[in-house]
Design a protein around this motif. Sequence first.
Motif, PDB file in Angstrom:
ATOM      1  N   TRP A  72       0.921  -1.226   0.022  1.00 47.86           N
ATOM      2  CA  TRP A  72      -0.055   0.054  -0.028  1.00 47.86           C
ATOM      3  C   TRP A  72       0.726   1.175  -0.120  1.00 47.86           C
ATOM      4  O   TRP A  72       0.328   2.271  -0.611  1.00 47.86           O
ATOM      5  N   LYS A  73       1.909   1.184   0.870  1.00 49.33           N
ATOM      6  CA  LYS A  73       2.852   2.482   0.822  1.00 49.33           C
ATOM      7  C   LYS A  73       3.384   2.860  -0.695  1.00 49.33           C
ATOM      8  O   LYS A  73       3.227   3.839  -1.284  1.00 49.33           O
ATOM      9  N   HIS A  74       3.652   1.741  -1.746  1.00 52.54           N
ATOM     10  CA  HIS A  74       3.932   1.820  -2.927  1.00 52.54           C
ATOM     11  C   HIS A  74       3.099   2.482  -3.745  1.00 52.54           C
ATOM     12  O   HIS A  74       3.295   3.529  -4.478  1.00 52.54           O
ATOM     13  N   TYR A  75       1.768   2.160  -3.475  1.00 53.84           N
ATOM     14  CA  TYR A  75       0.881   2.446  -4.408  1.00 53.84           C
ATOM     15  C   TYR A  75       0.139   3.976  -3.727  1.00 53.84           C
ATOM     16  O   TYR A  75      -0.449   4.709  -4.778  1.00 53.84           O
ATOM     17  N   THR A  76       0.301   4.169  -2.490  1.00 49.49           N
ATOM     18  CA  THR A  76       0.027   5.247  -2.106  1.00 49.49           C
ATOM     19  C   THR A  76       0.653   6.439  -2.831  1.00 49.49           C
ATOM     20  O   THR A  76       0.150   7.428  -3.043  1.00 49.49           O
ATOM     21  N   VAL A  77       2.082   6.390  -2.954  1.00 50.87           N
ATOM     22  CA  VAL A  77       2.878   7.288  -3.691  1.00 50.87           C
ATOM     23  C   VAL A  77       2.569   7.430  -5.216  1.00 50.87           C
ATOM     24  O   VAL A  77       2.460   8.642  -5.509  1.00 50.87           O
ATOM     25  N   GLY A  82       0.645  10.582  -9.667  1.00 53.77           N
ATOM     26  CA  GLY A  82       0.016  10.330 -10.842  1.00 53.77           C
ATOM     27  C   GLY A  82      -1.415  10.671 -10.990  1.00 53.77           C
ATOM     28  O   GLY A  82      -1.583  11.312 -12.142  1.00 53.77           O
ATOM     29  N   VAL A  83      -2.219  10.537  -9.985  1.00 64.31           N
ATOM     30  CA  VAL A  83      -3.461  10.608  -9.769  1.00 64.31           C
ATOM     31  C   VAL A  83      -4.000  11.909  -9.189  1.00 64.31           C
ATOM     32  O   VAL A  83      -4.947  12.618  -9.872  1.00 64.31           O
ATOM     33  N   GLY A  84      -3.188  11.998  -8.199  1.00 64.36           N
ATOM     34  CA  GLY A  84      -3.830  13.322  -7.296  1.00 64.36           C
ATOM     35  C   GLY A  84      -2.927  14.740  -7.845  1.00 64.36           C
ATOM     36  O   GLY A  84      -3.663  15.501  -7.803  1.00 64.36           O
ATOM     37  N   CYS A  85      -1.900  14.554  -7.937  1.00 59.99           N
ATOM     38  CA  CYS A  85      -1.009  15.859  -8.156  1.00 59.99           C
ATOM     39  C   CYS A  85      -1.075  16.171  -9.552  1.00 59.99           C
ATOM     40  O   CYS A  85      -1.421  17.421  -9.867  1.00 59.99           O
ATOM     41  N   TYR A  86      -0.647  15.281 -10.623  1.00 53.21           N
ATOM     42  CA  TYR A  86      -0.185  15.868 -11.885  1.00 53.21           C
ATOM     43  C   TYR A  86      -1.305  16.893 -12.821  1.00 53.21           C
ATOM     44  O   TYR A  86      -0.955  18.090 -12.686  1.00 53.21           O
ATOM     45  N   TRP A 191      -2.374  -4.851 -16.940  1.00 50.04           N
ATOM     46  CA  TRP A 191      -2.329  -3.452 -16.782  1.00 50.04           C
ATOM     47  C   TRP A 191      -3.523  -2.647 -16.094  1.00 50.04           C
ATOM     48  O   TRP A 191      -3.471  -1.498 -15.477  1.00 50.04           O
ATOM     49  N   ALA A 192      -4.796  -3.451 -16.339  1.00 53.25           N
ATOM     50  CA  ALA A 192      -5.974  -2.877 -15.615  1.00 53.25           C
ATOM     51  C   ALA A 192      -5.785  -3.005 -14.088  1.00 53.25           C
ATOM     52  O   ALA A 192      -6.115  -1.953 -13.118  1.00 53.25           O
ATOM     53  N   ASN A 193      -5.126  -4.132 -13.580  1.00 53.11           N
ATOM     54  CA  ASN A 193      -5.014  -4.136 -12.192  1.00 53.11           C
ATOM     55  C   ASN A 193      -4.098  -3.119 -11.856  1.00 53.11           C
ATOM     56  O   ASN A 193      -3.986  -2.870 -10.637  1.00 53.11           O
ATOM     57  N   PHE A 194      -2.920  -2.884 -12.401  1.00 51.25           N
ATOM     58  CA  PHE A 194      -1.805  -2.065 -12.118  1.00 51.25           C
ATOM     59  C   PHE A 194      -2.212  -0.458 -12.011  1.00 51.25           C
ATOM     60  O   PHE A 194      -2.243   0.127 -10.994  1.00 51.25           O
ATOM     61  N   LEU A 195      -3.218  -0.216 -12.949  1.00 48.91           N
ATOM     62  CA  LEU A 195      -3.783   1.123 -12.725  1.00 48.91           C
ATOM     63  C   LEU A 195      -4.837   1.306 -11.794  1.00 48.91           C
ATOM     64  O   LEU A 195      -5.003   2.212 -11.028  1.00 48.91           O
ATOM     65  N   MET A 196      -5.562   0.318 -11.482  1.00 52.42           N
ATOM     66  CA  MET A 196      -6.591   0.280 -10.309  1.00 52.42           C
ATOM     67  C   MET A 196      -6.114   0.381  -9.108  1.00 52.42           C
ATOM     68  O   MET A 196      -6.533   0.941  -8.298  1.00 52.42           O
ATOM     69  N   SER A 197      -4.660  -0.341  -8.987  1.00 50.57           N
ATOM     70  CA  SER A 197      -4.096  -0.250  -7.679  1.00 50.57           C
ATOM     71  C   SER A 197      -3.757   1.084  -7.462  1.00 50.57           C
ATOM     72  O   SER A 197      -3.598   1.493  -6.212  1.00 50.57           O
ATOM     73  N   GLN A 198      -3.210   2.000  -8.419  1.00 47.67           N
ATOM     74  CA  GLN A 198      -2.972   3.529  -8.217  1.00 47.67           C
ATOM     75  C   GLN A 198      -4.371   4.019  -7.860  1.00 47.67           C
ATOM     76  O   GLN A 198      -4.195   5.110  -6.903  1.00 47.67           O
ATOM     77  N   LEU A 199      -5.214   4.024  -8.561  1.00 51.31           N
ATOM     78  CA  LEU A 199      -6.572   4.530  -8.468  1.00 51.31           C
ATOM     79  C   LEU A 199      -7.209   4.546  -7.069  1.00 51.31           C
ATOM     80  O   LEU A 199      -7.820   5.357  -6.384  1.00 51.31           O
TER      81      LEU A 199
END
Length: 309
Positions: A72-77, A82-86, A191-199
């Motif tokens: 969770w720490k990795h995906y939180t960053v 990528g999602v919150g800031c940019y 890829w969908a799992n990877f992006l969802m993990s960030q979302l």
Amino acid sequence: MSVVPHALTPRNAALLLIPPLLWAGNAVIGRMIADLIPPITLNFIRWVLAFVLLLPLAHTILRRNSPLWAHWKHYTVLGLLGVGCYNSFLYLALQTSTPINVTLVGSSMPVFMLLVGALFFQQHVRKRQIAGALLSIVGVLVVLCRGDWHALANVHLVIGDVFVLLATAAWSWYSWLLARTHEPVEARSNWANFLMSQLVFGLFWSAAFSTAEWSGLTGIADPHISWSWPLIAALVYVSVGPAVLAYRFWGLGVQRVGPNIAGFFVNLIPVFTATLSALVLGEMPQLYHAAAFALIIGGIVVSSYKPRT
């Protein structure tokens, strides 16, 4: 651990050309609906829609026994950057800065990529990468000044330009983290799992920023949403194209060629933006567009060239 990039093949180049094209469309659409929706709220809604789109493809990654939660720490960053800031910073910048300033400051992406890689990821910066960065930036400047170098003298930095710098730094760090291999196999292989993990984690950041916007903490007076069919169509585009598809192709491209080379493709955004704006506004492309495109492509080729041994 150093990133070992693959060659810049036509397939890899195509992967990295698609995101700038979609993001250029995002910039054009963002300008068209600037009066219909607050900028940070626009970013939040588009990621909510992207979450809904990905849910049928990546719902298994959300299970309680998913290895996602151990990382969770990795995906939180990743979600923060990528999602919150940019795009939050980018949309917010356009409220106080001109498009020419925003694009000009954003053209420093290759420099940020090289600096972040050298300072934090033990990447050696080669002379050809520096030369490629300079060529690409010159190409962007040609677009920004429309072939007239005297136009650059009228650029004045404002608070919006600071937001662009923050957005550029966030995206550079995000791209380097994409090249790391800490994520679980279940996310990395889909890829969908990877992006969802960030979302999953990024939506919390984006919601927090949107809440601050409606609370008046971002300086936007009387935020409101003017619902209409053009706004709905725009939200569909920015959710499917710039959010889901662009992140998919960008992630693949960065993993295949490395962030240093991928960073140069971001400088194609103003070229594509000028072209799309010309199509939307009915203005024909000029000779300086072709010159800028040649310079930016030249920068990519120079930076990625590997002499035979």
